[in-house]
Enzyme design. Sequence first.
Site, PDB file in Angstrom:
ATOM      1  N   CYS A  14       0.943  -1.308   0.200  1.00 28.57           N
ATOM      2  CA  CYS A  14      -0.315   0.160  -0.099  1.00 28.57           C
ATOM      3  C   CYS A  14       0.709   1.055  -0.159  1.00 28.57           C
ATOM      4  O   CYS A  14       0.412   2.803  -0.036  1.00 28.57           O
ATOM      5  CB  CYS A  14      -0.835   0.054   1.367  1.00 28.57           C
ATOM      6  SG  CYS A  14      -1.968  -1.767   1.215  1.00 28.57           S
ATOM      7  N   HIS A  53      -3.319   7.343   2.530  1.00 30.20           N
ATOM      8  CA  HIS A  53      -3.026   5.769   1.773  1.00 30.20           C
ATOM      9  C   HIS A  53      -4.735   6.070   2.561  1.00 30.20           C
ATOM     10  O   HIS A  53      -5.615   5.901   3.646  1.00 30.20           O
ATOM     11  CB  HIS A  53      -2.761   4.588   2.754  1.00 30.20           C
ATOM     12  CG  HIS A  53      -2.847   3.210   2.133  1.00 30.20           C
ATOM     13  ND1 HIS A  53      -3.896   3.045   1.454  1.00 30.20           N
ATOM     14  CD2 HIS A  53      -2.965   2.446   3.413  1.00 30.20           C
ATOM     15  CE1 HIS A  53      -3.802   2.014   1.014  1.00 30.20           C
ATOM     16  NE2 HIS A  53      -4.091   1.443   2.444  1.00 30.20           N
ATOM     17  N   ASN A  84     -10.186   0.164   0.180  1.00 25.74           N
ATOM     18  CA  ASN A  84      -8.506  -0.077   0.022  1.00 25.74           C
ATOM     19  C   ASN A  84      -8.068  -0.525  -1.453  1.00 25.74           C
ATOM     20  O   ASN A  84      -7.805  -1.435  -2.152  1.00 25.74           O
ATOM     21  CB  ASN A  84      -7.992  -0.721   1.340  1.00 25.74           C
ATOM     22  CG  ASN A  84      -6.634  -0.272   1.180  1.00 25.74           C
ATOM     23  OD1 ASN A  84      -6.250  -0.062   0.320  1.00 25.74           O
ATOM     24  ND2 ASN A  84      -5.649  -1.266   1.994  1.00 25.74           N
TER      25      ASN A  84
HETATM   26  O1  UT7 Z   1      -3.704  -0.662   3.964  1.00 32.05           O
HETATM   27  C1  UT7 Z   1      -2.927  -1.481   4.988  1.00 32.05           C
HETATM   28  C2  UT7 Z   1      -3.911  -2.491   5.118  1.00 32.05           C
HETATM   29  N1  UT7 Z   1      -5.094  -2.802   5.963  1.00 32.05           N
HETATM   30  C3  UT7 Z   1      -5.094  -2.309   7.396  1.00 32.05           C
HETATM   31  O2  UT7 Z   1      -4.964  -0.636   7.042  1.00 32.05           O
HETATM   32  C4  UT7 Z   1      -6.320  -1.921   7.525  1.00 32.05           C
HETATM   33  C5  UT7 Z   1      -6.533  -2.332   9.064  1.00 32.05           C
HETATM   34  N2  UT7 Z   1      -7.212  -3.293  10.136  1.00 32.05           N
HETATM   35  C6  UT7 Z   1      -8.194  -1.964  10.715  1.00 32.05           C
HETATM   36  O3  UT7 Z   1      -8.875  -1.876   9.745  1.00 32.05           O
HETATM   37  C7  UT7 Z   1      -9.865  -3.071  10.983  1.00 32.05           C
HETATM   38  O4  UT7 Z   1      -8.687  -3.336  12.239  1.00 32.05           O
HETATM   39  C8  UT7 Z   1     -10.854  -3.740  10.326  1.00 32.05           C
HETATM   40  C9  UT7 Z   1     -11.487  -2.583   9.973  1.00 32.05           C
HETATM   41  C10 UT7 Z   1      -9.715  -4.278   9.260  1.00 32.05           C
HETATM   42  C11 UT7 Z   1     -11.731  -4.229  11.868  1.00 32.05           C
HETATM   43  O5  UT7 Z   1     -11.393  -4.021  12.296  1.00 32.05           O
HETATM   44  P1  UT7 Z   1     -11.735  -3.581  13.842  1.00 32.05           P
HETATM   45  O6  UT7 Z   1     -12.457  -3.072  14.218  1.00 32.05           O
HETATM   46  O7  UT7 Z   1     -10.318  -4.073  14.161  1.00 32.05           O
HETATM   47  O8  UT7 Z   1     -12.873  -5.476  14.315  1.00 32.05           O
HETATM   48  P2  UT7 Z   1     -12.337  -6.861  14.706  1.00 32.05           P
HETATM   49  O9  UT7 Z   1     -11.504  -7.807  13.580  1.00 32.05           O
HETATM   50  O10 UT7 Z   1     -12.083  -6.554  16.306  1.00 32.05           O
HETATM   51  O11 UT7 Z   1     -13.552  -7.831  14.674  1.00 32.05           O
HETATM   52  C12 UT7 Z   1     -14.593  -6.629  15.679  1.00 32.05           C
HETATM   53  C13 UT7 Z   1     -15.561  -8.307  15.330  1.00 32.05           C
HETATM   54  C14 UT7 Z   1     -15.448  -9.460  15.454  1.00 32.05           C
HETATM   55  O12 UT7 Z   1     -16.122 -10.449  16.055  1.00 32.05           O
HETATM   56  P3  UT7 Z   1     -15.638 -10.991  17.408  1.00 32.05           P
HETATM   57  O13 UT7 Z   1     -14.548 -11.753  17.558  1.00 32.05           O
HETATM   58  O14 UT7 Z   1     -15.982  -9.933  18.806  1.00 32.05           O
HETATM   59  O15 UT7 Z   1     -17.458 -11.897  17.878  1.00 32.05           O
HETATM   60  C15 UT7 Z   1     -15.662 -10.336  13.880  1.00 32.05           C
HETATM   61  O16 UT7 Z   1     -15.667 -12.144  13.705  1.00 32.05           O
HETATM   62  O17 UT7 Z   1     -16.465  -7.945  13.966  1.00 32.05           O
HETATM   63  C16 UT7 Z   1     -16.162  -9.263  13.436  1.00 32.05           C
HETATM   64  N3  UT7 Z   1     -16.102  -8.887  11.888  1.00 32.05           N
HETATM   65  C17 UT7 Z   1     -17.159  -9.076  10.796  1.00 32.05           C
HETATM   66  N4  UT7 Z   1     -18.621  -8.164  10.663  1.00 32.05           N
HETATM   67  C18 UT7 Z   1     -19.295  -8.209  10.206  1.00 32.05           C
HETATM   68  C19 UT7 Z   1     -14.916  -9.380  11.057  1.00 32.05           C
HETATM   69  N5  UT7 Z   1     -15.387  -8.661  10.016  1.00 32.05           N
HETATM   70  C20 UT7 Z   1     -16.095  -8.667   9.444  1.00 32.05           C
HETATM   71  C21 UT7 Z   1     -17.402  -8.338   8.578  1.00 32.05           C
HETATM   72  N6  UT7 Z   1     -18.446  -8.065   8.803  1.00 32.05           N
HETATM   73  N7  UT7 Z   1     -16.811  -8.292   7.824  1.00 32.05           N
END
Ligand code: UT7
Length: 329
Positions: A119, A256, A286
């Site tokens: 990225c 980004h 992204n």
């Molecule tokens: O270019 C650089 C690359 N990437 C990034 O910059 C991404 C960086 N990270 C992020 O943007 C965030 O960490 C995410 C958007 C990927 C995730 O957000 P989060 O607030 O960190 O959520 P999480 O991974 O802690 O997940 C929270 C909950 C989980 O459920 P439980 O365990 O709390 O029951 C996940 O299973 O949300 C669940 N979850 C979803 N629910 C609905 C994860 N993905 C999804 C989804 N839809 N697509």
Amino acid sequence: MTIQNSPLRSVVLGVGSYLPAKTLTNDDLARIVDTSDDWIFQRTGIRQRHIAAEGETTSMLGEKAARAALAAAGLVPDDIDLIIVGTSTPDWTFPSTATQIQAALDIAHGAAFDLQAVCSGFVYAVATAEKFLRSGSHKRALVIGAETFSRIIDWEDRTTCVLFGDGAGAMILEARPSTGSMDERGILTTHLRSDGRHRAKLHVDGGPSATQTVGHLRMEGKEVFKFAVGKVTDVVDDAFAATGITPEQLNWFVPHQANRRIIDMSAQKLGIAPEKVVATVHLHGNTSAASVPLALSVAVADGRIKEGDLVMLEAVGGGFTWGSALIRW
Ligand code: UT7
């Protein structure tokens, strides 16, 4: 304050972009995996992303963005003698996507190569082109960020497939004489960093040498989030320190576009006012190396970024890699 160890500076002549016709909304995704528009929008700010058509490759997107940037600059392909393409989704393992774009533009002189910093690829490519131009070895660079991440996404993994999209953006840079004044147009400073110890947090689980497969993107989202907000602002602070320019003097911050929360938290940490932040993540998702030039194209086209403005580019990606470029537009 002036910075100069060479009488040349890389001036932006134009930007352009291209997005595949097909859009995929959050509601469309909710029909593929267990997710919702609410979850995606609240956690990331993304509403939709573009997806390349079957047979539409990264070089095809890059060529269209390049033609748009050439038109904006009032140039023809023959005016270009350096092409650098930031991409992690090349058409082929080799030859490079840059040489495919060179051929599509019918350019038979100069040099073209790909640069892989995920990225951060566009910011790395801008910094690299700037060093070539400042050395006097080349005159006009076409710098492209182009990606088809839809091809390396695991469409059954809801934690990653909702985040990414396809697209391309391009910028034309020209070497021009400079007195070294901060008021003169051109790239004022660039700062690149990497730390390869973080591979596991964001990687693709395939590759020609390791698995002889293309593989799929894998990410520990929370870890990447923490790193993106916690660490990468150092390169922006380095740019301020190197030039004596302050966050108050900055006109536009173009980071980004991975996650709206990362963008807003980074700007806040850097003391950059919210109205100076260019955000397009709601429209494009992204798009990895394409995200910064896509955002730049939007802000130039709608009249926000104007000649003479101070524009800070910033990106972070797999590796980890991260970088900044401060430009007097
Ligand atoms: O270019 C650089 C690359 N990437 C990034 O910059 C991404 C960086 N990270 C992020 O943007 C965030 O960490 C995410 C958007 C990927 C995730 O957000 P989060 O607030 O960190 O959520 P999480 O991974 O802690 O997940 C929270 C909950 C989980 O459920 P439980 O365990 O709390 O029951 C996940 O299973 O949300 C669940 N979850 C979803 N629910 C609905 C994860 N993905 C999804 C989804 N839809 N697509």
